[in-house]
Each structure stands twice: as C-alpha cells, then as structure tokens.
Design an enzyme around this catalytic site. Structure first.
Site, PDB file in Angstrom:
ATOM      1  N   ASP A  38       4.540   0.654  12.029  1.00  0.00           N
ATOM      2  CA  ASP A  38       3.014   0.109  11.767  1.00  0.00           C
ATOM      3  C   ASP A  38       3.140  -1.415  12.254  1.00  0.00           C
ATOM      4  O   ASP A  38       2.101  -2.177  11.966  1.00  0.00           O
ATOM      5  CB  ASP A  38       3.096   0.008  10.130  1.00  0.00           C
ATOM      6  CG  ASP A  38       2.671   1.589   9.652  1.00  0.00           C
ATOM      7  OD1 ASP A  38       2.287   2.344  10.339  1.00  0.00           O
ATOM      8  OD2 ASP A  38       2.787   1.507   8.467  1.00  0.00           O
ATOM      9  N   CYS A  66      -5.661   8.019   9.383  1.00  0.00           N
ATOM     10  CA  CYS A  66      -5.993   7.130  10.864  1.00  0.00           C
ATOM     11  C   CYS A  66      -5.851   8.278  11.928  1.00  0.00           C
ATOM     12  O   CYS A  66      -4.793   9.274  11.964  1.00  0.00           O
ATOM     13  CB  CYS A  66      -4.946   6.013  10.843  1.00  0.00           C
ATOM     14  SG  CYS A  66      -5.220   4.515  10.570  1.00  0.00           S
ATOM     15  N   ARG A  73      -8.852  -0.753   4.886  1.00  0.00           N
ATOM     16  CA  ARG A  73      -7.903   0.167   4.356  1.00  0.00           C
ATOM     17  C   ARG A  73      -6.658  -0.096   3.781  1.00  0.00           C
ATOM     18  O   ARG A  73      -6.058   0.235   3.018  1.00  0.00           O
ATOM     19  CB  ARG A  73      -7.688   1.394   5.515  1.00  0.00           C
ATOM     20  CG  ARG A  73      -8.801   2.353   5.521  1.00  0.00           C
ATOM     21  CD  ARG A  73      -8.404   3.644   5.980  1.00  0.00           C
ATOM     22  NE  ARG A  73      -7.211   4.042   5.856  1.00  0.00           N
ATOM     23  CZ  ARG A  73      -6.224   4.673   6.543  1.00  0.00           C
ATOM     24  NH1 ARG A  73      -6.454   4.533   7.982  1.00  0.00           N
ATOM     25  NH2 ARG A  73      -5.043   4.850   6.129  1.00  0.00           N
ATOM     26  N   ARG A 107      -0.695  14.840  12.871  1.00  0.00           N
ATOM     27  CA  ARG A 107       0.143  14.410  11.943  1.00  0.00           C
ATOM     28  C   ARG A 107       0.337  15.822  10.921  1.00  0.00           C
ATOM     29  O   ARG A 107      -0.264  15.877  10.014  1.00  0.00           O
ATOM     30  CB  ARG A 107      -0.409  13.410  11.036  1.00  0.00           C
ATOM     31  CG  ARG A 107      -0.487  12.147  11.692  1.00  0.00           C
ATOM     32  CD  ARG A 107      -1.008  10.981  11.002  1.00  0.00           C
ATOM     33  NE  ARG A 107      -0.064  10.093  10.207  1.00  0.00           N
ATOM     34  CZ  ARG A 107      -0.451   8.893   9.364  1.00  0.00           C
ATOM     35  NH1 ARG A 107      -1.517   8.655   9.470  1.00  0.00           N
ATOM     36  NH2 ARG A 107       0.404   8.438   8.960  1.00  0.00           N
ATOM     37  N   LYS A 146       0.921  -1.125   0.061  1.00  0.00           N
ATOM     38  CA  LYS A 146      -0.069   0.104  -0.149  1.00  0.00           C
ATOM     39  C   LYS A 146       0.830   1.310  -0.045  1.00  0.00           C
ATOM     40  O   LYS A 146       0.571   2.062  -0.819  1.00  0.00           O
ATOM     41  CB  LYS A 146      -0.909   0.057   1.528  1.00  0.00           C
ATOM     42  CG  LYS A 146      -1.404   1.510   1.554  1.00  0.00           C
ATOM     43  CD  LYS A 146      -2.310   1.036   2.921  1.00  0.00           C
ATOM     44  CE  LYS A 146      -1.776   1.710   4.237  1.00  0.00           C
ATOM     45  NZ  LYS A 146      -1.584   3.114   4.152  1.00  0.00           N
ATOM     46  N   ASN A 147       1.822   1.315   0.938  1.00  0.00           N
ATOM     47  CA  ASN A 147       2.644   2.474   0.999  1.00  0.00           C
ATOM     48  C   ASN A 147       3.700   2.859   0.078  1.00  0.00           C
ATOM     49  O   ASN A 147       4.530   3.752  -0.114  1.00  0.00           O
ATOM     50  CB  ASN A 147       3.449   2.550   2.544  1.00  0.00           C
ATOM     51  CG  ASN A 147       2.628   2.607   3.494  1.00  0.00           C
ATOM     52  OD1 ASN A 147       1.258   2.857   3.432  1.00  0.00           O
ATOM     53  ND2 ASN A 147       3.047   2.420   4.747  1.00  0.00           N
TER      54      ASN A 147
END
Ligand code: UD1
Length: 416
Positions: free
Chosen positions: A303, A116, A395, A121, A22-23
């Site tokens: 993570d 999230c 997600r 952030r 995903k990242n």
C-alpha cells in the site's frame, strides 16, 4: 465529480495526528456482527469505505450512529444474511462479512467482491479457511452460499499469508466448537487489533502478530468498546510527502514499529528520521534512489509502493521496485510520466530514473493509493497540477487535502 488542484514546490512543515486505520476498522465493524448488542468503536476514520461498510451493516439490520469519531453499532436486530450485489461490488472488504455471519447465523450469501482494480483478487483462501471450520460452500451464478449446521475447530494452513483470509478465518472460528489453528497467518498489525477486539468480546485468541494464531472456540460473545489503532499507511504517505517536498513533518499518534521497513528505506533514500514511542519525524536530506520489494508484513507494504514510487521519480540515480503482492499496481506510472517522470515497467518491476524536477500536469487517480501518490508528485512538482477522480482517494485517506493544508500545502478540492 471532484478534483484536487495543487500548486507544487511548497515545503511541508509541521505536525499531524493520524486517524484510525481503515484496514483495522473494516474487519472490526464486521466482527461486531458476531453478537447481539451495542458496540462502541472509537477513532473510526471519515472515509468512503467505512460509509460503504456502514451501509451494508444497516441493510443487514444493524442500527449505527456516528458520534464524532466514534461509531455506535447496535446489532440486536440483525437478521439478514445476504449482502446486496451492488455493495459487494463497491468494496472488496465486504468479504469480511462471511466469517461473522457464518459464525452467528451459520449461513451467508454474497456475490464476488469488488474494490480497487489492482489485479485479480481471488477469495479461494477465504473459502478454504471457512471450509476447514465446517462450512459447506456453493459457488454458482456469481454468488457464494456458505452454510454450516455447526462450526467446528480446524487446522488451517494458508499457501500465502492473506490479510483478509486470516481475519475471516479468525472471525469464523471464534464461535466454532473446539480449537482452530491458523498457520502461515498474515502478521499485519491490523490483525492484532482484530484479536484485541475479539478478545474484548469474550473470544480466546492468541498469536496474532506471529504466523500461528490459535483460537479456542467460545459459545457466546458480548458487545464491547474499542479504539482503532492508527493508520500506518496514512502515516507513511505523509512521511513521504514530507521527504519529497524537502520539508520537516512530524506524525503523531503512531507507533514507529508499525513502519520499521518503511523508515529503514526512507533513511536509505537520504531522509533524516527521528522516532519516539508515539511519533515519527522526517526531515528531508538529499534523496537518492534505492531498490524496494513489496512483501507481507513486516516487509515493505504494497500500500506504500505507489507513494514511494512518486518519491523515487525525483531521487538521484536509479531505483527499482518489485511488486510481489498485486499484479496490476503500477497504474499511476503513465500519469506520473505526464509530469515528467522517467519510469519503465516490465511485468512486476518498475525502473525509475530520477529527474531533477517534475512539472505540474492534469492527471487522474486510477485507484486509492496510486491517487495518493499523484498528489505527492503534484506537491513536489513545479507549477499547477489537477488530479481528477478524487473519489478513489476519498476511499481511504481521511480529509486528505485538509491534512496537507495544515502542513502548508497549496491544495484545494473543486467540483467539476
Ligand atoms: C489487505 C488490505 C490491503 C492491502 C493487502 C495486502 C484491507 C481491507 N485491505 O487486502 O489494503 O493492500 O491486504 O497487504 O485490509 N489472495 C489470493 N486468494 C485469496 C486472498 C488473497 O490469491 O483468497 C492473494 C491476492 O490476490 C493478493 C495477495 O493474496 O495477490 C494478498 O491479498 P490479501 O493479503 O488477501 O489482501 P486483502 O486482504 O485483500
């Protein structure tokens, strides 16, 4: 609304192929906007964050077709430079669009990103980097307007190696006039994948994977084809699931060097790890508590903090986790306590006293990774657990329950 129903105490066995990260996919999708043409991206995971990014690109004027695991992105008719507020709120990664839109159109308008709820952030490092390559930025009424007559190479030094800000800086600098140097850059493997993609487009970037990245600006980029790297966070989560259920799990399609810090800790905890060039096998041993501090890559990834915290709840002795990256990343602790875990949180530190067994309970996923960690706890717990708010898990974990089922887990998805 959907929930997972898990009957625990099944030892996970078997092997699993990991999907694309995903990242890595999110910034690469954003980077496809840097030129006009048709890019083909393989191994794109089926997850909600990718659909959200897809929706944004389409609103900007791109045409996107999914063919199996591939996304075909035609950016020929992209002309809009404003990202709608509701989509910015849905996903923090939408901030990645600043660099490419600024690079191609010299202008971009967006509101503050969401994502999230794991603590503040800010995007100050992104903004600082874009200013260094010549953007004029105005922040007012909750919107950020960035504009440049022309972008010029600059010397960027990050106070902290932010992953997203490093990627945004790379994407803004590729079409700038002259050379850009990014110092104290993040070193995550997903940044190497972005560098590879951009270089295939015709960019001249070197240094990704080290703390200094050099970008020689070019005048034009071209659409290209690329296969996304495997998801190291997904791989780590399944390895922990294997260890936690006293199972024997092999993860295929993953390079062990992406996970050295994690494998090292799993061995310290008592799991038996075997690796080859493209697989990792975990066989559970007797689990014992250890201490962990999350750090930028190559340190232990934030993570995977939530999943390993779940594992510690049933490891013998006491474990201490210090979360140094995000402020509010222990939201799964209250839910784990419902399952019998003994955890005390003091600021950014969690102290976990291992219990011999967790017991099934009704819990709710507070965010993506914390949600994954509750599923892990449920797999190991005695009895039945229900995990609500599965949309958080969707997600970032592709077909999570199907992959766990393929390893023998007793987990089903049910509409509430
Ligand atoms: C990325 C990952 C996310 C991972 C995180 C850290 C993606 C899509 N997401 O998020 O899964 O948890 O890296 O490995 O790749 N910060 C600032 N100012 C900024 C930017 C960041 O203070 O302008 C701070 C953040 O608040 C946070 C820390 O830096 O405390 C790390 O953030 P960053 O590395 O930027 O994470 P993301 O790119 O958002």
């Amino acid at each position: 609304m959907e929930k997972f129903i898990v009957t625990g105490e099944v030892q996970l066995q078997g092997s699993l192929k990991i999907s694309g990260a995903k990242n890595a996919t999110l910034p690469i999708m954003a980077a496809s906007l840097l030129c006009s043409g048709v890019s083909v991206i393989h191994d794109v995971p089926f997850i909600r964050d990718i659909s959200a990014m897809q929706e944004i690109l389409v609103l900007l004027g791109a045409k996107i077709v999914r063919e199996g695991n591939a996304l075909i992105i035609d950016t020929t008719n992209v002309s809009k430079i404003e990202i709608p507020e509701h989509l910015m709120r849905e996903m923090r990664a939408s901030v990645f669009l600043m660099g490419p839109l600024l690079g191609r159109f010299k202008k971009v308008r967006l509101s503050y990103p969401g994502g999230c709820d794991i603590g503040p952030r800010p995007i100050d490092l992104h903004i600082k980097a874009l200013e260094k390559v010549g953007a004029k930025i105005r922040e007012r009424f909750g919107f950020i307007d960035a504009e440049a007559y022309k972008l010029t190479g600059g010397d960027i030094h990050f106070d902290f190696p932010s992953v997203g800000a490093t990627e945004n800086a790379m994407m803004a600098a590729v079409l700038a006039e002259g050379a850009t140097i990014i110092r104290n850059a993040a070193r995550e493997p997903e940044i190497n994948d972005l560098q590879t993609f951009l270089n295939k487009m015709g960019a001249k970037i070197s240094g990704a994977g080290t703390d200094t990245i050099c970008i020689e600006g070019v005048s034009k980029l071209f659409a290209t084809e690329h296969t996304i790297m495997p998801d190291r966070i997904q791989a780590g989560t399944f390895l922990m699931a294997g260890a936690m259920t006293h199972g024997d799990v092999t993860i295929e399609n993953i390079r062990p060097e992406y996970l050295f810090s994690v494998l090292d800790k799993l061995e310290e905890i008592g799991a038996h790890i075997t690796t080859a060039e493209n697989y990792i096998r975990v066989k559970a041993g007797e689990l014992r508590g250890v201490d962990i501090k999350t750090l930028p890559y190559p340190g232990f990834p934030t993570d995977l903090q939530a999943p390993i915290l779940s594992l510690f709840t049933i490891a013998k002795g006491t474990s201490v986790i210090t979360e140094t990256i995000f402020e509010n990343r222990f939201k799964h602790v209250d839910e784990l306590s419902r399952m019998g875990a003994k955890i005390k949180v003091e600021g950014r530190t969690a102290i976990i006293r291992g219990v011999s067994k967790l017991t099934g309970a009704c819990v709710a996923a507070p965010d993506l990774r914390a949600g994954g960690s509750l599923v892990l706890a449920a797999l190991a717990a005695e009895g039945v657990s229900e995990i609500e708010s599965v949309y958080h898990i969707d997600r970032g974990y592709e077909k999570f329950e199907e992959k766990l089922q393929s390893l023998g887990a007793n987990i089903i998805r049910r509409r509430t």
